[in-house]
Design a protein around this motif. Sequence first.
Motif, mmCIF file in Angstrom:
data_model
loop_
_atom_site.group_PDB
_atom_site.id
_atom_site.type_symbol
_atom_site.label_atom_id
_atom_site.label_comp_id
_atom_site.label_asym_id
_atom_site.label_seq_id
_atom_site.Cartn_x
_atom_site.Cartn_y
_atom_site.Cartn_z
ATOM 1 N N HIS A 175 -11.388 -10.191 1.434
ATOM 2 C CA HIS A 175 -10.484 -9.175 1.959
ATOM 3 C C HIS A 175 -10.932 -8.621 3.309
ATOM 4 O O HIS A 175 -10.097 -8.378 4.189
ATOM 5 N N GLN A 176 -12.215 -8.396 3.498
ATOM 6 C CA GLN A 176 -12.680 -7.850 4.769
ATOM 7 C C GLN A 176 -12.449 -8.842 5.901
ATOM 8 O O GLN A 176 -12.020 -8.470 6.998
ATOM 9 N N LEU A 235 -8.762 -8.822 6.679
ATOM 10 C CA LEU A 235 -8.388 -7.638 7.451
ATOM 11 C C LEU A 235 -8.724 -7.832 8.931
ATOM 12 O O LEU A 235 -7.920 -7.502 9.815
ATOM 13 N N GLN A 285 -2.153 -6.033 6.778
ATOM 14 C CA GLN A 285 -3.202 -5.015 6.727
ATOM 15 C C GLN A 285 -2.921 -3.981 5.641
ATOM 16 O O GLN A 285 -3.846 -3.507 4.964
ATOM 17 N N GLN A 316 -5.513 -3.232 2.452
ATOM 18 C CA GLN A 316 -6.034 -1.891 2.179
ATOM 19 C C GLN A 316 -5.714 -1.459 0.756
ATOM 20 O O GLN A 316 -6.547 -0.833 0.084
ATOM 21 N N TYR A 317 -4.520 -1.782 0.278
ATOM 22 C CA TYR A 317 -4.196 -1.442 -1.105
ATOM 23 C C TYR A 317 -5.017 -2.257 -2.090
ATOM 24 O O TYR A 317 -5.432 -1.755 -3.137
ATOM 25 N N ASN A 327 -7.962 -3.135 -1.648
ATOM 26 C CA ASN A 327 -9.296 -2.528 -1.611
ATOM 27 C C ASN A 327 -9.305 -1.101 -2.154
ATOM 28 O O ASN A 327 -10.309 -0.403 -2.018
ATOM 29 N N ASN A 373 -7.819 1.440 -1.016
ATOM 30 C CA ASN A 373 -8.023 2.320 0.132
ATOM 31 C C ASN A 373 -6.659 2.702 0.684
ATOM 32 O O ASN A 373 -6.269 2.261 1.781
ATOM 33 N N GLY A 386 -6.371 4.086 4.249
ATOM 34 C CA GLY A 386 -6.500 3.088 5.297
ATOM 35 C C GLY A 386 -5.223 2.314 5.561
ATOM 36 O O GLY A 386 -5.102 1.624 6.583
ATOM 37 N N ALA A 387 -4.256 2.415 4.649
ATOM 38 C CA ALA A 387 -2.994 1.689 4.809
ATOM 39 C C ALA A 387 -1.979 2.454 5.647
ATOM 40 O O ALA A 387 -0.955 1.884 6.043
#
Length: 875
Positions: A429-430, A433, A453, A457-458, A460, A462, A465-466
């Motif tokens: 995932h990183q 991204l 993106q 973020q979802y 993760n 986070n 961050g989305a």
Amino acid sequence: MTDLPGRRVPDAPQLRTLLLTDLCDSTTLVERLGDGPAAELFREHDRLVLKLQQQWRGRLIDRSDGLLLLFERPIDGLGFALDYVRGLREISQREPFVSRKLPIKARAGLHVGEVLTWRNSDEAVKVGAKPLEVEGLAKPMAGRLMAMARPGQVLISAVAEPLAHRAARELGERGQHLLWKSHGRWRFKGVPESQQIYEVGEPGIAPLRMPPASAKAWRDLPLWRRPAALAAEVAVLAGLAGGAWFVTRPQPAIAFHERDWVVVGDLRNLTGQKLLDDSLEQAFRISLEQSRYVNVLSDLKTRDTLARMQRPAGTALDRAIASEIALRDGARAVILPTVAEIGGRLRVSAEVIDPHTQTTVYAESADGQGAASALASIDEVTASLREKLGEALAAIESDSKPLPQVTTGNLDALRAYALGQASYASGKHQEALQLYERSTQLDPNFALAWLGQVRVQYSNVNAPGAIVPLRRAQGLRERLASREALYLDAWGAEFDSPADAIGKWVELAKLYPDFWAAQGNAALAFYTRNNFQEAVVYAKRNTAPQNELSAMGWDWLGRAQLGMEQYPDAAKSVETALRHGYKSSLRRKVAILAAQRDFATAGRFLDDLAPNDRHAYIERTSVALDSGKWRDAVATSQTGLTMARHQGGFDSRAMLLPMAVSTWLAGDTAAATRYCATAVNQALGALSAVENADAVEDAELALSASILMVRLGDRSLADRVLDVVDRQEKISAIPSVVELAVVLRAEQLKLASDPESAVKLLEPLLAGHERFQTRVALMGAYLDANQHAAALEQARWVRSRRGLAYIELECGYCLQALNVADSNAAMLAEAQALAGLGRAGDSARALQDFDRYWPVEILPAHLRVKRDELTAVSN
């Protein structure tokens, strides 16, 4: 009306499914068994037929050694045939058949066609005629299929196959594991046209072998596969007919239907330009995925199947490999794209491959000038392929936007996006991204890359961050294909108007039934509202074998089934999710076992949970509380809270509530109140932010922590919480938020010695999807109002809904610990209600149940006082 004595005029022709079966070697069976065992065999056989006839809604027309049945739908006929073959197999494994090594098998043929039916008169039936006669060309066709089948084999016609295949999900999990095999085209004596024949069966039961040829049925082989005696004739005719054949040759065909699947093979790049490798293959997928008619198997799913085939990760998806993947995953066709330079022009072409034969069925190409022309050429090629596969031209035009508009004209940006998709599919995932971000740096108007993106973020967990990529994607909505635009709208609703989000997900799920993200999020939306029956509908769709995330679908299905207290079904679903590699389902397995009080087994699986998974400490805490191990619960919840605080974000607030419940039951009410107050203040602080992706969860947390505070006798923050939540227009209409706010107000009324008003607030919430704490609050209000019969009903509901206690979702399972504790404490409420009704003996038995789970010596002071008071009353 009749035309001859005893015989009625046939009804108008009707389209029906016919199933013909034959019990193989029945005469030999009778001879080897003897009359007595043979009679028992046929009695067992008749019982099986009667059971299956009723189960699959079949009409038995005729029987001897074989059966003739009529069905309304092909899937019912297929279900009967599969269960009949399996049932005979089970009979043959019993005595005396198994010891004599007598396999009992039947052959079956299934066809759909028009039939004529008429009823014989009562006089004719009395002298031996069948009550109902069936005739028509469909009957001998089914008979030919049955006659050519091997023992234990179910053959179906090309008419019946797509209808049955499409409805196979109605057979449940078994339908997803059926094997569908084409045996090519066959010719039948007396039938002018050749027929495509299919076999359907279960692994380990079906022969899955080519039927034997006979004088009445033989394979329709192409000339090049016929005996060598034809070679001379072919050579003579080839020169004469070759030119005419190329001019007049008919278009080949493939049995493709709406919503069937295709596998896209790897792009063959013959230009030498490395830039085109990933970018054009991704563009080809995006262009095809705009169709509502053709479904494209995701790259993640194809790579997963490749792994199950034990092929190396980098194996190219060529004609042979892609065809094998298609057969395994139920795809109807393979599409192989190619890009090449021919005569100074860039040519994009694609072949449609029949995976059964690996032959090219259709081929299309388009030429352009230079790399910049490639996207327009891809649009032209995919539109032609979609039309040839059966999609209406009007649908192609209405559902499709030009690739440069819905992707990017920058091939470097498109390649970065394609590599990001590959990384996301691999769970990196990183890395995904970073590649999506690189895409938007190269082309800030690349809406799909912004949406990528959001998705990462979802994934993760986070949500904050989305927000930025979501806003950028919303500003570029017109640069998305129709499906992705609706997907963006649904995510936007999750942020901007959460009460409307469920409608957006359902709309998307209905418009695109095979878009797994829509089905999964619709299931989640219903699940969070405790509408488990609707959640099951969408979760089941998400378990389709073509879904790369089907394991997650099985997990959601298991959660919804647990919420309905369907423990065996939930266990099967969760096991399937685990078998497909979804490790988070181990938490659900623990919850299922603990809800049934199998703490020993649950504990063993708790030990298998990853020690660094902070979310697993929710179940660890709940199981410890459920078992009456207060100190273990405090230590476990403290570990989870420490980990969550280190990570930051919403979890650092949500884990305060399990900590509060643990310290309360361990006897430290003051500490419990402090933890609740901290959770409230932190949640309200987060709600004050301009953009809070966790706003719904924070509102639920503030309300939940306030509910426990009021139950502990402290109402200092309750009014503030209600005021802040009421002013949050975006979230104040969310059903869970509305309901928890009502529960908080009811708890305030109870504390103010006005339980009757609390009852009036709570009773309207009992609509079938209410929260667990609504029932707990109503139980307490009824007790305080001395409405003992009503209190008894609520106490028994709370006590029995332990699956819901463990699996209900609000603020990230922050209420799980309190729900579980209340499911045990409900036994005290039951004893109190029974005592109030004058049923001292029943009250004493309820106390005995309570003592079995939470013995008196471990009880905190507030529960021990209540238990002692009830013991005195019961005695």
